[in-house]
Write a protein that holds these residues in place. Sequence first.
Motif, PDB file in Angstrom:
ATOM      1  N   TRP A   1      80.400 -28.807  60.460  1.00  0.00           N
ATOM      2  CA  TRP A   1      81.593 -28.535  61.267  1.00  0.00           C
ATOM      3  C   TRP A   1      82.356 -29.811  61.611  1.00  0.00           C
ATOM      4  N   GLY A   2      81.661 -30.911  61.863  1.00  0.00           N
ATOM      5  CA  GLY A   2      82.336 -32.179  62.144  1.00  0.00           C
ATOM      6  C   GLY A   2      83.130 -32.670  60.945  1.00  0.00           C
ATOM      7  N   GLN A   3      82.518 -32.593  59.764  1.00  0.00           N
ATOM      8  CA  GLN A   3      83.210 -33.004  58.539  1.00  0.00           C
ATOM      9  C   GLN A   3      84.396 -32.082  58.254  1.00  0.00           C
ATOM     10  N   HIS A   4      84.193 -30.797  58.493  1.00  0.00           N
ATOM     11  CA  HIS A   4      85.267 -29.828  58.303  1.00  0.00           C
ATOM     12  C   HIS A   4      86.438 -30.167  59.234  1.00  0.00           C
ATOM     13  N   GLY A   5      86.117 -30.553  60.456  1.00  0.00           N
ATOM     14  CA  GLY A   5      87.152 -30.950  61.408  1.00  0.00           C
ATOM     15  C   GLY A   5      87.950 -32.149  60.924  1.00  0.00           C
ATOM     16  N   VAL A   6      87.256 -33.121  60.331  1.00  0.00           N
ATOM     17  CA  VAL A   6      87.941 -34.303  59.801  1.00  0.00           C
ATOM     18  C   VAL A   6      88.875 -33.913  58.660  1.00  0.00           C
ATOM     19  N   VAL A   7      88.392 -33.063  57.752  1.00  0.00           N
ATOM     20  CA  VAL A   7      89.241 -32.599  56.644  1.00  0.00           C
ATOM     21  C   VAL A   7      90.467 -31.882  57.203  1.00  0.00           C
ATOM     22  N   ASN A   8      90.258 -31.025  58.194  1.00  0.00           N
ATOM     23  CA  ASN A   8      91.386 -30.308  58.796  1.00  0.00           C
ATOM     24  C   ASN A   8      92.369 -31.263  59.467  1.00  0.00           C
ATOM     25  N   LEU A   9      91.845 -32.264  60.175  1.00  0.00           N
ATOM     26  CA  LEU A   9      92.729 -33.247  60.813  1.00  0.00           C
ATOM     27  C   LEU A   9      93.563 -33.994  59.772  1.00  0.00           C
ATOM     28  N   VAL A  10      92.937 -34.355  58.663  1.00  0.00           N
ATOM     29  CA  VAL A  10      93.664 -35.036  57.587  1.00  0.00           C
ATOM     30  C   VAL A  10      94.759 -34.117  57.037  1.00  0.00           C
ATOM     31  N   LEU A  11      94.406 -32.854  56.774  1.00  0.00           N
ATOM     32  CA  LEU A  11      95.400 -31.917  56.242  1.00  0.00           C
ATOM     33  C   LEU A  11      96.498 -31.613  57.263  1.00  0.00           C
ATOM     34  N   LEU A  12      96.148 -31.592  58.531  1.00  0.00           N
ATOM     35  CA  LEU A  12      97.158 -31.447  59.575  1.00  0.00           C
ATOM     36  C   LEU A  12      98.091 -32.659  59.556  1.00  0.00           C
ATOM     37  N   GLY A  13      97.529 -33.847  59.422  1.00  0.00           N
ATOM     38  CA  GLY A  13      98.323 -35.070  59.325  1.00  0.00           C
ATOM     39  C   GLY A  13      99.224 -35.068  58.106  1.00  0.00           C
ATOM     40  N   VAL A  14      98.711 -34.584  56.992  1.00  0.00           N
ATOM     41  CA  VAL A  14      99.507 -34.483  55.763  1.00  0.00           C
ATOM     42  C   VAL A  14     100.675 -33.522  55.984  1.00  0.00           C
ATOM     43  N   SER A  15     100.405 -32.403  56.648  1.00  0.00           N
ATOM     44  CA  SER A  15     101.467 -31.428  56.924  1.00  0.00           C
ATOM     45  C   SER A  15     102.534 -32.017  57.837  1.00  0.00           C
ATOM     46  N   VAL A  16     102.113 -32.708  58.879  1.00  0.00           N
ATOM     47  CA  VAL A  16     103.065 -33.339  59.805  1.00  0.00           C
ATOM     48  C   VAL A  16     103.868 -34.408  59.069  1.00  0.00           C
ATOM     49  N   ALA A  17     103.192 -35.214  58.259  1.00  0.00           N
ATOM     50  CA  ALA A  17     103.885 -36.270  57.499  1.00  0.00           C
ATOM     51  C   ALA A  17     104.908 -35.667  56.539  1.00  0.00           C
ATOM     52  N   GLY A  18     104.529 -34.584  55.872  1.00  0.00           N
ATOM     53  CA  GLY A  18     105.462 -33.922  54.962  1.00  0.00           C
ATOM     54  C   GLY A  18     106.676 -33.395  55.692  1.00  0.00           C
ATOM     55  N   TRP A  19     106.443 -32.763  56.834  1.00  0.00           N
ATOM     56  CA  TRP A  19     107.552 -32.238  57.641  1.00  0.00           C
ATOM     57  C   TRP A  19     108.463 -33.375  58.078  1.00  0.00           C
ATOM     58  N   TYR A  20     107.878 -34.475  58.542  1.00  0.00           N
ATOM     59  CA  TYR A  20     108.641 -35.640  58.999  1.00  0.00           C
ATOM     60  C   TYR A  20     109.454 -36.244  57.845  1.00  0.00           C
ATOM     61  N   LEU A  21     108.821 -36.459  56.704  1.00  0.00           N
ATOM     62  CA  LEU A  21     109.527 -37.032  55.553  1.00  0.00           C
ATOM     63  C   LEU A  21     110.653 -36.111  55.088  1.00  0.00           C
ATOM     64  N   HIS A  22     110.370 -34.821  55.052  1.00  0.00           N
ATOM     65  CA  HIS A  22     111.386 -33.867  54.617  1.00  0.00           C
ATOM     66  C   HIS A  22     112.559 -33.856  55.596  1.00  0.00           C
ATOM     67  N   LYS A  23     112.261 -33.863  56.888  1.00  0.00           N
ATOM     68  CA  LYS A  23     113.312 -33.865  57.910  1.00  0.00           C
ATOM     69  C   LYS A  23     114.179 -35.114  57.793  1.00  0.00           C
ATOM     70  N   ASN A  24     113.539 -36.270  57.614  1.00  0.00           N
ATOM     71  CA  ASN A  24     114.299 -37.519  57.456  1.00  0.00           C
ATOM     72  C   ASN A  24     115.148 -37.495  56.197  1.00  0.00           C
ATOM     73  N   ARG A  25     114.621 -36.925  55.143  1.00  0.00           N
ATOM     74  CA  ARG A  25     115.371 -36.833  53.888  1.00  0.00           C
ATOM     75  C   ARG A  25     116.590 -35.928  54.075  1.00  0.00           C
ATOM     76  N   GLU A  26     116.395 -34.812  54.782  1.00  0.00           N
ATOM     77  CA  GLU A  26     117.532 -33.909  55.047  1.00  0.00           C
ATOM     78  C   GLU A  26     118.598 -34.606  55.867  1.00  0.00           C
ATOM     79  N   MET A  27     118.184 -35.371  56.879  1.00  0.00           N
ATOM     80  CA  MET A  27     119.134 -36.088  57.728  1.00  0.00           C
ATOM     81  C   MET A  27     119.909 -37.124  56.919  1.00  0.00           C
ATOM     82  N   LYS A  28     119.182 -37.818  56.035  1.00  0.00           N
ATOM     83  CA  LYS A  28     119.829 -38.838  55.199  1.00  0.00           C
ATOM     84  C   LYS A  28     120.838 -38.179  54.258  1.00  0.00           C
ATOM     85  N   ASP A  29     120.472 -37.016  53.696  1.00  0.00           N
ATOM     86  CA  ASP A  29     121.377 -36.297  52.792  1.00  0.00           C
ATOM     87  C   ASP A  29     122.624 -35.807  53.533  1.00  0.00           C
ATOM     88  N   MET A  30     122.471 -35.424  54.794  1.00  0.00           N
ATOM     89  CA  MET A  30     123.605 -34.939  55.573  1.00  0.00           C
ATOM     90  C   MET A  30     124.600 -36.061  55.883  1.00  0.00           C
TER      91      MET A  30
END
Length: 142
Positions: A111-140
């Motif tokens: 469960w601890g290792q699973h939590g770490v994997v989930n935290l990493v994937l949560l971080g990846v999701s947040v990073a993707g959202w952030y990068l996409h949002k910045n890209r949209e703002m730059k395009d606008m």
Amino acid sequence: MKKAILLMIRLLLIWLYSYVAFSKWFAFQRFVHDMHNQPFARWLADTLIGVLPPLELAVAVLLLFPKWVTWGFRLSVLLMGAFTLYVGAVWLHLFDRVPCACGGFLSGLGWGQHGVVNLVLLGVSVAGWYLHKNREMKDMHA
């Protein structure tokens, strides 16, 4: 460079959500059994059985199409956040019993290792959202 990173993040999450959705459908009886073995009410397990696989597949589909990528990242953050909180609660023994482990590629993890994997994937999701949002703002503003 940011465009390539964003594409890799999208592809990773598309693979992840497609994999988990289809693995539930292809081993449906196992998924139903595992959900009924969770430490929450049967009505909630039954609801999640019907909702999770289509929702996971919806995230993958949303991430495929540029028009809907923002919604895909939002749902990914929401789902990974919920999954991470749940795994954390199990790991911290907040339930009266520990449910069975997850299937798929996480089945060998504790469960601890699973939590770490989930935290990493949560971080990846947040990073993707952030990068996409910045890209949209730059395009606008271009």
